[in-house]
Design a protein around this motif. Structure first.
Motif, PDB file in Angstrom:
ATOM      1  N   GLN A  26       0.843  -1.296  -0.400  1.00  0.00           N
ATOM      2  CA  GLN A  26       0.168  -0.306  -0.222  1.00  0.00           C
ATOM      3  C   GLN A  26       0.776   1.486  -0.079  1.00  0.00           C
ATOM      4  O   GLN A  26       1.759   1.512   0.941  1.00  0.00           O
ATOM      5  N   ALA A  27       0.389   1.801  -0.912  1.00  0.00           N
ATOM      6  CA  ALA A  27       1.284   2.977  -1.480  1.00  0.00           C
ATOM      7  C   ALA A  27       0.949   4.417  -1.257  1.00  0.00           C
ATOM      8  O   ALA A  27      -0.124   4.559  -1.207  1.00  0.00           O
ATOM      9  N   LYS A  28       1.432   5.289   0.384  1.00  0.00           N
ATOM     10  CA  LYS A  28       1.130   6.413   0.620  1.00  0.00           C
ATOM     11  C   LYS A  28       2.228   7.626   0.964  1.00  0.00           C
ATOM     12  O   LYS A  28       3.387   7.317   0.803  1.00  0.00           O
ATOM     13  N   CYS A  29       1.999   8.523  -0.036  1.00  0.00           N
ATOM     14  CA  CYS A  29       2.798   9.720   0.096  1.00  0.00           C
ATOM     15  C   CYS A  29       2.381  11.297   0.402  1.00  0.00           C
ATOM     16  O   CYS A  29       1.276  11.625  -0.079  1.00  0.00           O
ATOM     17  N   ARG A  30       2.922  11.739   1.117  1.00  0.00           N
ATOM     18  CA  ARG A  30       2.664  12.714   2.072  1.00  0.00           C
ATOM     19  C   ARG A  30       3.394  13.480   1.735  1.00  0.00           C
ATOM     20  O   ARG A  30       4.716  13.776   1.950  1.00  0.00           O
ATOM     21  N   LYS A  31       3.319  15.265   2.354  1.00  0.00           N
ATOM     22  CA  LYS A  31       3.794  16.353   1.987  1.00  0.00           C
ATOM     23  C   LYS A  31       5.307  15.927   3.064  1.00  0.00           C
ATOM     24  O   LYS A  31       6.369  16.683   2.786  1.00  0.00           O
ATOM     25  N   SER A  32       5.191  15.439   4.411  1.00  0.00           N
ATOM     26  CA  SER A  32       6.323  15.421   5.107  1.00  0.00           C
ATOM     27  C   SER A  32       5.584  13.883   6.336  1.00  0.00           C
ATOM     28  O   SER A  32       4.798  13.140   5.870  1.00  0.00           O
ATOM     29  N   ILE A  33       6.781  12.992   6.239  1.00  0.00           N
ATOM     30  CA  ILE A  33       7.260  12.313   7.217  1.00  0.00           C
ATOM     31  C   ILE A  33       7.419  12.233   8.291  1.00  0.00           C
ATOM     32  O   ILE A  33       8.433  13.472   8.629  1.00  0.00           O
ATOM     33  N   ALA A  34       7.685  11.755   9.614  1.00  0.00           N
ATOM     34  CA  ALA A  34       7.813  12.426  10.452  1.00  0.00           C
ATOM     35  C   ALA A  34       9.131  11.935  10.963  1.00  0.00           C
ATOM     36  O   ALA A  34       9.349  10.977  10.735  1.00  0.00           O
ATOM     37  N   GLN A  35      10.220  12.813  11.285  1.00  0.00           N
ATOM     38  CA  GLN A  35      11.678  12.775  11.499  1.00  0.00           C
ATOM     39  C   GLN A  35      11.969  11.435  11.839  1.00  0.00           C
ATOM     40  O   GLN A  35      12.802  10.664  11.193  1.00  0.00           O
ATOM     41  N   PHE A  36      11.711  11.516  13.052  1.00  0.00           N
ATOM     42  CA  PHE A  36      12.064  10.271  14.156  1.00  0.00           C
ATOM     43  C   PHE A  36      11.649   8.702  12.984  1.00  0.00           C
ATOM     44  O   PHE A  36      12.465   7.665  13.401  1.00  0.00           O
ATOM     45  N   LEU A  37      11.014   8.562  12.332  1.00  0.00           N
ATOM     46  CA  LEU A  37      10.648   7.872  11.045  1.00  0.00           C
ATOM     47  C   LEU A  37      11.627   7.471  10.249  1.00  0.00           C
ATOM     48  O   LEU A  37      11.547   6.907   9.843  1.00  0.00           O
ATOM     49  N   LYS A  38      12.416   8.750   9.861  1.00  0.00           N
ATOM     50  CA  LYS A  38      13.453   8.483   8.722  1.00  0.00           C
ATOM     51  C   LYS A  38      14.283   7.529   9.064  1.00  0.00           C
ATOM     52  O   LYS A  38      15.171   8.630  10.047  1.00  0.00           O
ATOM     53  N   PRO A  39      15.293   6.325   8.498  1.00  0.00           N
ATOM     54  CA  PRO A  39      16.580   6.156   9.175  1.00  0.00           C
ATOM     55  C   PRO A  39      17.414   7.818   8.455  1.00  0.00           C
ATOM     56  O   PRO A  39      17.615   8.030   7.331  1.00  0.00           O
ATOM     57  N   MET A  78      18.458   1.081   8.224  1.00  0.00           N
ATOM     58  CA  MET A  78      16.894   0.827   8.147  1.00  0.00           C
ATOM     59  C   MET A  78      16.065   1.734  10.163  1.00  0.00           C
ATOM     60  O   MET A  78      17.407   1.508  11.024  1.00  0.00           O
ATOM     61  N   GLN A  79      15.618   1.871  10.175  1.00  0.00           N
ATOM     62  CA  GLN A  79      14.809   2.212  11.747  1.00  0.00           C
ATOM     63  C   GLN A  79      13.813   1.444  12.154  1.00  0.00           C
ATOM     64  O   GLN A  79      12.932   1.196  11.120  1.00  0.00           O
ATOM     65  N   VAL A  80      13.789   1.147  13.257  1.00  0.00           N
ATOM     66  CA  VAL A  80      12.831  -0.068  13.839  1.00  0.00           C
ATOM     67  C   VAL A  80      11.965   0.255  14.528  1.00  0.00           C
ATOM     68  O   VAL A  80      12.786   1.233  15.428  1.00  0.00           O
ATOM     69  N   VAL A  81      10.860  -0.023  14.236  1.00  0.00           N
ATOM     70  CA  VAL A  81       9.951   1.116  15.559  1.00  0.00           C
ATOM     71  C   VAL A  81       8.558  -0.043  16.284  1.00  0.00           C
ATOM     72  O   VAL A  81       8.253  -0.120  15.091  1.00  0.00           O
ATOM     73  N   LYS A  82       8.502   0.698  17.260  1.00  0.00           N
ATOM     74  CA  LYS A  82       7.129  -0.305  17.254  1.00  0.00           C
ATOM     75  C   LYS A  82       6.283   0.912  18.508  1.00  0.00           C
ATOM     76  O   LYS A  82       7.402   1.266  19.116  1.00  0.00           O
ATOM     77  N   GLU A  83       4.982   0.487  18.556  1.00  0.00           N
ATOM     78  CA  GLU A  83       3.792   1.026  19.891  1.00  0.00           C
ATOM     79  C   GLU A  83       4.256   0.080  20.623  1.00  0.00           C
ATOM     80  O   GLU A  83       4.303  -1.647  20.915  1.00  0.00           O
ATOM     81  N   TYR A 104       8.227  -2.137  13.373  1.00  0.00           N
ATOM     82  CA  TYR A 104       8.233  -2.171  11.595  1.00  0.00           C
ATOM     83  C   TYR A 104       9.438  -1.738  11.637  1.00  0.00           C
ATOM     84  O   TYR A 104       9.937  -1.222  12.433  1.00  0.00           O
ATOM     85  N   ALA A 105      10.136  -1.928  10.189  1.00  0.00           N
ATOM     86  CA  ALA A 105      11.253  -1.613   9.688  1.00  0.00           C
ATOM     87  C   ALA A 105      10.679  -0.648   8.909  1.00  0.00           C
ATOM     88  O   ALA A 105       9.716  -1.067   7.603  1.00  0.00           O
ATOM     89  N   VAL A 106      11.614   0.349   8.751  1.00  0.00           N
ATOM     90  CA  VAL A 106      11.375   1.571   7.754  1.00  0.00           C
ATOM     91  C   VAL A 106      12.198   1.482   7.128  1.00  0.00           C
ATOM     92  O   VAL A 106      14.053   1.483   7.471  1.00  0.00           O
ATOM     93  N   ILE A 107      12.776   1.103   5.894  1.00  0.00           N
ATOM     94  CA  ILE A 107      13.830   1.197   4.962  1.00  0.00           C
ATOM     95  C   ILE A 107      13.764   1.820   3.782  1.00  0.00           C
ATOM     96  O   ILE A 107      12.534   1.914   3.353  1.00  0.00           O
TER      97      ILE A 107
END
Length: 102
Positions: free
Chosen positions: A59-72, A78-83, A89-92
């Motif tokens: 599923q593709a999502k294109c946004r004006k900006s992404i939260a800085q903490f999500l970006k590797p 990669m950035q690994v995040v969890k609630e 989740y891995a952001v790569i």
């Protein structure tokens, strides 16, 4: 004529398919961004297949900006995040993911 945000999303989906195909893998975009056109859930925007034939649903999502903490950062792959009490989740970067899958 589609809205600007819909047109932006369509361009993004087409670019993802092009990037995947440029890496040597097969990809298909769902007609109208509706996965049901590919026999999948409506939220699936595109499919691609690893070199072993494994199918990946995107599923593709294109946004004006992404939260800085999500970006590797430039210092990690990669950035690994969890609630709390949630999944991990891995952001790569797409290019690095495609290298791994190939």
């Amino acid at each position: 004529m589609p809205s600007k945000s819909k047109a932006k999303g369509n361009r993004f989906e087409r670019q993802i398919v092009k990037d995947i195909e440029d890496s040597g893998l097969e990809a298909k975009r769902a007609w109208g961004s509706n996965g049901e056109a590919l026999g999948e859930h409506a939220e699936v925007d595109l499919l691609f297949y690893g070199s072993d034939g494994q199918k990946y649903k995107v599923q593709a999502k294109c946004r004006k900006s992404i939260a800085q903490f999500l970006k590797p950062s430039e210092h990690v792959d990669m950035q690994v995040v969890k609630e709390d009490r949630g999944a991990t989740y891995a952001v790569i970067e797409l290019g690095k993911l495609l290298e791994i899958i190939k």
